[in-house]
Write an enzyme that holds these catalytic residues in place. Sequence first.
Site, PDB file in Angstrom:
ATOM      1  CG  ASP A 110      -1.961   1.180   1.084  1.00 45.35           C
ATOM      2  OD1 ASP A 110      -2.583   1.298   0.021  1.00 45.35           O
ATOM      3  OD2 ASP A 110      -2.072   1.985   2.024  1.00 45.35           O
ATOM      4  CB  SER A 111       0.198   4.690  -1.099  1.00 45.54           C
ATOM      5  OG  SER A 111      -1.087   4.786  -0.512  1.00 45.54           O
ATOM      6  CE1 TYR A 160       3.039   5.767  -3.274  1.00 47.21           C
ATOM      7  CE2 TYR A 160       2.077   3.970  -4.539  1.00 47.21           C
ATOM      8  CZ  TYR A 160       3.118   4.472  -3.789  1.00 47.21           C
ATOM      9  OH  TYR A 160       4.223   3.693  -3.562  1.00 47.21           O
ATOM     10  N   GLY A 161      -2.522   9.286  -4.401  1.00 46.30           N
ATOM     11  CA  GLY A 161      -3.731   9.734  -5.109  1.00 46.30           C
ATOM     12  C   GLY A 161      -3.574  11.017  -5.884  1.00 46.30           C
ATOM     13  CB  CYS A 182      -2.583   1.036  -2.978  1.00 48.15           C
ATOM     14  SG  CYS A 182      -2.661   2.757  -3.429  1.00 48.15           S
ATOM     15  CG  ASN A 183      -8.936   1.095  -4.135  1.00 50.31           C
ATOM     16  OD1 ASN A 183      -9.786   0.411  -4.655  1.00 50.31           O
ATOM     17  ND2 ASN A 183      -8.724   1.093  -2.832  1.00 50.31           N
ATOM     18  CB  THR A 184      -4.031   5.216  -5.977  1.00 50.70           C
ATOM     19  OG1 THR A 184      -5.073   5.805  -5.188  1.00 50.70           O
ATOM     20  CG2 THR A 184      -3.445   6.256  -6.897  1.00 50.70           C
ATOM     21  CD  GLU A 199      -2.206   8.136   5.927  1.00 51.10           C
ATOM     22  OE1 GLU A 199      -1.168   8.252   6.603  1.00 51.10           O
ATOM     23  OE2 GLU A 199      -2.593   7.049   5.460  1.00 51.10           O
ATOM     24  CB  CYS A 229      -9.944   5.267  -1.450  1.00 52.24           C
ATOM     25  SG  CYS A 229      -8.546   5.871  -0.487  1.00 52.24           S
ATOM     26  CB  THR A 230      -6.896   1.585   1.430  1.00 53.43           C
ATOM     27  OG1 THR A 230      -6.195   2.807   1.202  1.00 53.43           O
ATOM     28  CG2 THR A 230      -6.435   0.509   0.495  1.00 53.43           C
ATOM     29  CG  HIS A 231      -7.012   6.112   3.754  1.00 54.15           C
ATOM     30  ND1 HIS A 231      -6.197   5.419   2.892  1.00 54.15           N
ATOM     31  CD2 HIS A 231      -6.192   6.752   4.621  1.00 54.15           C
ATOM     32  CE1 HIS A 231      -4.938   5.639   3.225  1.00 54.15           C
ATOM     33  NE2 HIS A 231      -4.910   6.446   4.273  1.00 54.15           N
TER      34      HIS A 231
HETATM   35  N1  DGL Z   1      -4.164   3.666  -0.620  1.00 53.97           N
HETATM   36  C1  DGL Z   1      -4.707   4.627  -1.548  1.00 53.97           C
HETATM   37  C2  DGL Z   1      -5.912   4.060  -2.287  1.00 53.97           C
HETATM   38  O1  DGL Z   1      -6.480   3.041  -1.918  1.00 53.97           O
HETATM   39  C3  DGL Z   1      -5.127   5.900  -0.855  1.00 53.97           C
HETATM   40  C4  DGL Z   1      -4.026   6.706  -0.309  1.00 53.97           C
HETATM   41  C5  DGL Z   1      -3.179   7.427  -1.339  1.00 53.97           C
HETATM   42  O2  DGL Z   1      -3.668   8.338  -2.030  1.00 53.97           O
HETATM   43  O3  DGL Z   1      -2.022   7.043  -1.403  1.00 53.97           O
HETATM   44  O4  DGL Z   1      -6.316   4.639  -3.268  1.00 53.97           O
END
Ligand code: DGL
Length: 270
Positions: A7-8, A39-40, A70-72, A162, A194-196
């Site tokens: 993950d990011s 990462y987004g 991470c979805n991104t 975060e 998104c994971t969050h």
């Molecule tokens: N983990 C990223 C996601 O699931 C979100 C956090 C990021 O932007 O890095 O998209």
Amino acid sequence: MAIGVFDSGLGGLTVYDACAKRLPDMAFCYYGDNAHAPYGVRDADDIFNLTCAGVERLWEEGCDLVILACNTASAAALKRMQETWIPEGKRVLGVFVPMIEALTERKWGDNSPPREVAVKHVALFATPATVASRAFQRELAFRAIGVDVEAQPCGGVVDAIETGDEILAEALVKSHVEALKRRMPKPEAAILGCTHYPLMQKTFQDALGPSVDVYSQANLVAESLADYLERRPEFRGTGTDSKFLTTGDPASVSSHATQFLRYAIRFEAA
Ligand code: DGL
């Protein structure tokens, strides 16, 4: 050897946690690229290079199977990685497909042509990079026809979570839902891409209303992983202890992670 989870930053811990609960005998190695999160807001090349570096580090740990939690990264880098970069004998899986399979009521590995599905209006909430990639729409089009997707880039939400600013995160979620509803007044389903966002699931649900089915990915990914390992037991690994790596400061990442999951997690330098 363990299952790698990339993950990011910290958000992928929602996916790790669901996988570890679903597969309690399995060892996991988590890699959080906290030094480069979020990462987004990065461009696709940047996300590709950072994701490849993290996945290579997990391969060094013996993780032949890596989940991009991470979805991104799944949206902006995975297709290119699969087409150009992943060597024989290694697997990298993303988090979109399990969600789309749930949405389209398909079973794992059902590669039949796309067909009409019950749901017609879907709201996607994700980071700006995920929305820009259109990966969700691409993967959905392989499986379903006639589904209208309206995507809302949710700027600021990851940063607010975060930094632990719940009030700001709630206000942002409400305003992103309002913005989406101006373009799609009656979605039937909403994807938290998104994971969050599972941490804000109640706020999303309240703002969307009770008639909207909210899909959150952690449990769907864990179920898919369990299925995958049934079919491909060679990727189960032989490790017994899980390990947590970060490119950030291990002490501060460990303390944030412990707050995030509400149990103690100790990160080491990647
Ligand atoms: N983990 C990223 C996601 O699931 C979100 C956090 C990021 O932007 O890095 O998209």
